[in-house]
Design an enzyme around this catalytic site. Structure first.
Site, PDB file in Angstrom:
ATOM      1  N   LYS A 116     -21.198  -9.596  24.903  1.00  0.00           N
ATOM      2  CA  LYS A 116     -22.407 -10.093  25.561  1.00  0.00           C
ATOM      3  C   LYS A 116     -22.539 -11.602  25.344  1.00  0.00           C
ATOM      4  O   LYS A 116     -23.009 -12.330  26.218  1.00  0.00           O
ATOM      5  CB  LYS A 116     -23.637  -9.368  25.014  1.00  0.00           C
ATOM      6  N   GLU A 200     -32.344 -12.357  21.513  1.00  0.00           N
ATOM      7  CA  GLU A 200     -32.918 -12.612  22.836  1.00  0.00           C
ATOM      8  C   GLU A 200     -34.433 -12.525  22.782  1.00  0.00           C
ATOM      9  O   GLU A 200     -34.986 -11.731  22.012  1.00  0.00           O
ATOM     10  CB  GLU A 200     -32.418 -11.561  23.843  1.00  0.00           C
ATOM     11  N   HIS A 235     -33.525   2.719  25.448  1.00  0.00           N
ATOM     12  CA  HIS A 235     -32.761   1.701  26.166  1.00  0.00           C
ATOM     13  C   HIS A 235     -31.629   2.280  26.997  1.00  0.00           C
ATOM     14  O   HIS A 235     -30.667   1.612  27.314  1.00  0.00           O
ATOM     15  CB  HIS A 235     -32.201   0.634  25.207  1.00  0.00           C
ATOM     16  N   ARG A 297     -16.760  -1.400  34.683  1.00  0.00           N
ATOM     17  CA  ARG A 297     -16.324  -0.020  34.953  1.00  0.00           C
ATOM     18  C   ARG A 297     -17.230   0.572  36.012  1.00  0.00           C
ATOM     19  O   ARG A 297     -18.159  -0.082  36.479  1.00  0.00           O
ATOM     20  CB  ARG A 297     -16.475   0.808  33.672  1.00  0.00           C
TER      21      ARG A 297
END
Ligand code: ADP
Ligand code: ADP
Ligand code: MG
Length: 670
Positions: A116, A200, A235, A297
């Site tokens: 990420k 974040e 999540h 993917r």
């Protein structure tokens, strides 16, 4: 194009990839673990190779065993599905080393976008907005701590290598930071072998909107519109749809454009998804969406895109991996209508979504239609094991408008029948009718916020359940009588008739059901196709009754209702509109098969054992008095005096077996 491919996965996605392969005439090889030898994906493949023990690390994640299986079978391409090795750069490299085509992007792209941290840095350079935060490589504990103070709380700690919501921690205040950081690192190391993290800003009110992209090796890149995946638990998505409800054309355009830019920055080849988070609290015109990550993917929710685009994404994956160009350019793809996917998980929403393992003793899914797709990697009788992801099915409904898709999805959920494991079906059904969901006004906090009202215990209605269960029981008795002895030998035997065991005219039966802890004594009386079911002052008349394949249909209180009664040992699971109620049938001493004999002969209604004889020869008895107790089918049946009279003969004693139709007692009415 490939002649033969190996699918390095299991469950619904392995089956789904094989569907397209078969349609294209491509031979298929399945791999399976020792726990999966009877799994649908194995049965569906042309060839199947066992690659190891049940734990994924010894089978579906065993790179060498999978490459070996490809070699042994001559499969020159491998489709990795999602999960498992689908985002594993080493696997893609191992394939390349063995001259096997990995159906997906290059190992470099997988590695780059799998982080990420690096992905955010890359796309940011390309001008794509990213979630603000701290993205340094290998920061010290002190640097992280200082960055956290700068960002402010609440904030998110994320595993850089994360996926499926793992390695993520919401930190509400400074005091929680240290523990959360340690926790995120631990989880990330265990799940991904990498404990790098990023920080974040936590966007409190947000929507998860992602864009499906496709690139080919000639450098062409297009998008196949967006999907809204904001309904999440832990999540992780459970409902996905396309298009995103209420998204303005301007934002949609900006977002799909940003997705293409991000993918281009990575020289992306194949199918990928660029995930964005949209800040609901911010105005659109100043830019309110940010890049989250890219999944290299096929996604679980790809059928949503297939239904609105009319494109088979797996076919495109094959073509591009085989070196082909994108079959269509951007202007040629047009979205049509609306599609919504619901993921059916074997898990308990009322126990923090704890996976539920067990055997699917009863499992029925609705029929597929042009506007309803069903994907499942399990069948009735299969076990949901603790080894793999507990998703047991996906249901995707299409409609011209969102409300049409929603209506179809609701109806489909009502037709899902599961006994044996706990699922999120009831929760999904409750979400469908929640105003915020139905009106499209939801964000990623929706499920947590409404959890108490949505995850309540739901059961099939009690009155209907008892009535249907009682009818099913009587029907079963009648069927047992029909198929036994006399009926087989003599086509004209009265036992052959559907109401055979009611030879005595009309008959009633006492049944003891236990509903959770409550014991309910039910008396069911049958008259032709009508049933009278009584308990504790409740009297219900069911008319026009039919029973077929366990489905009982009856008119009750002016309404026709239908439900399935699943018999498992003493359990009777009544399923009405997807909701289940479990009743336990107990041998009831109060039960009796009231027998009203025509010509003074009392006969056995079904093969049984005499449990007790209440009367003696020559005894005077009154109408309705119990004469004898029989036991069959784990239930007792009391033979009752059809009128006032005298016992003229007793043909059986306690402990003796009687055949159906055998005369038990000769009776003289006065
Ligand atoms: P999607 O982004 O396609 O919606 P999910 O995050 O729901 O995917 O996960 C897809 C599937 O892959 C799920 O079955 C999940 O359990 C599994 N999965 C996701 N990430 C990983 C991972 N890093 N390692 C192993 N399995 C994963
Ligand atoms: P994963 O790799 O586990 O899929 P993501 O970064 O895609 O991780 O995030 C998963 C989900 O967590 C998102 O769909 C969103 O609901 C939530 N989420 C992620 N980042 C943020 C953020 N900065 N603020 C609020 N919610 C977030
Ligand atoms: Mg994600």
């Amino acid at each position: 194009m490939f002649d033969k491919i190996l699918i390095a996965n299991r469950g619904e996605i392995a089956c789904r990839v094989m569907r397209t392969a078969k349609r294209l005439g491509i031979a298929t090889v399945a791999v399976y673990s020792e726990a999966d030898s009877g799994a649908p994906h194995v049965a569906m493949a042309d060839e199947a190779i066992c690659i190891g023990a049940a734990p994924a690390s010894e089978s579906y994640l065993a790179i060498d065993a999978i490459i070996d299986a490809a070699w042994r079978t001559g499969a020159l391409a491998v489709h990795p599905g999602y999960g498992f090795l689908s985002e594993n750069a080493e696997f893609a490299e191992a394939c390349a080393r063995s001259d096997i085509t990995f159906i997906g992007p290059s190992p470099e792209t997988i590695r780059l976008m799998g982080s990420k941290l690096e992905a955010k840095r890359l796309v940011e350079k390309a001008g794509v907005p990213v979630v603000p935060g701290f993205h340094a490589a290998d920061p010290s504990e002190k640097e992280l701590r200082e960055a956290a103070e700068l960002i402010g709380f609440p904030l998110l700690i994320k595993a850089s290598a994360g996926g499926g919501g793992r390695g993520m921690r919401l930190v509400r205040e400074a005091g929680e930071f240290e523990d959360a950081l340690a926790g995120a690192r631990r989880e990330a190391l265990a799940a991904f072998g990498d404990d790098q993290v990023l920080l974040e800003y936590y966007i409190g009110q947000s929507r998860h909107i992602e864009v499906q992209v496709f690139g080919d090796s000639a450098g062409q890149m297009i998008h196949l519109f967006e999907r809204d995946c904001s309904v999440q638990r832990r999540h992780q998505k459970i409902l996905e749809e396309s298009p995103a409800p209420g998204l303005s054309p301007k934002v949609r355009e900006a977002m799909t454009e940003a997705a293409v830019q991000a993918a281009q920055a990575a020289d992306y080849v194949g199918a990928g998804t660029v995930e964005f988070i949209m800040d609901v609290g911010r105005a659109e015109d100043i830019g309110n969406f940010y890049f989250l990550e890219m999944n290299t993917r096929l996604q679980v929710e790809h059928p949503v895109t297939e239904m609105v685009s009319g494109i088979d994404l797996v076919e495109w994956q094959f073509r591009i991996a085989a070196g082909g160009r994108l079959p269509l350019d951007q202007s040629a793809v047009k979205p049509r209508g609306h599609a919504i996917e619901a993921r059916i998980y074997a898990e308990d929403p009322r126990q923090d979504y704890l996976p539920s393992v067990g055997t699917l003793s009863h499992f029925r899914l609705p029929e597929e239609t042009a506007s309803l797709r069903i994907y499942s990697g399990v069948r009735e009788g299969d076990a949901v094991s603790p080894y793999y992801d507990p998703m047991i099915a996906k249901v995707i409904a299409w409609g011209q408008q969102r409300e049409d898709a929603l209506r179809r999805l609701r109806r489909a959920l009502d037709r899902i029948e599961v006994v044996g494991v706990t699922t999120n079906r009831d929760l999904l059904a409750a979400i469908m009718v929640h105003f915020d969901y139905a009106s499209g006004a939801f964000d990623t906090t929706f499920l947590d916020e409404h959890r108490d009202e949505l995850a309540t215990e739901a059961k099939a209605p009690v009155v209907e359940s008892l009535v249907l269960a009682a009818i099913a029981e009587l029907d079963q008795l009648s069927a047992d009588v029909q198929t036994s002895g006399a009926a087989r030998d003599d086509p004209y035997s009265p036992w052959r008739r559907r109401d055979g065991w009611r030879l005595f005219g009309h008959s009633s039966c006492g049944l003891r059901f236990t509903d959770q802890d409550e014991e309910i004594l039910v008396r069911a009386t049958v008259e032709g196709t009508a049933y009278q079911v009584d308990w504790l002052g409740v009297g219900v008349r069911a008319t026009g009754v039919t029973v077929q394949d366990g489905v009982v249909s009856a008119e009750i209180r002016g309404r026709r209702i239908a439900g399935r009664v699943v018999r498992l040992a003493q359990d009777r699971h009544v399923i009405i509109g997807g909701l289940v109620r479990r009743l336990v049938l107990g041998a009831s001493d109060a039960s009796d098969a009231a027998a009203e004999a025509g010509g003074g002969k009392l006969t056995a209604p079904l093969p049984s054992t005499v449990v007790k004889v209440h009367v003696e020869l020559g005894q005077k008895v009154a109408h309705g008095q119990a004469l004898m107790v029989l036991e069959a089918m784990k239930m007792e049946h009391v033979v009752i005096a059809p009128g006032d009279g005298v016992v003229a003969a007793i043909h059986y004693a306690a402990g003796e077996q009687v055949l159906e139709g055998a005369e038990l007692i000769a009776f003289e009415t006065e």
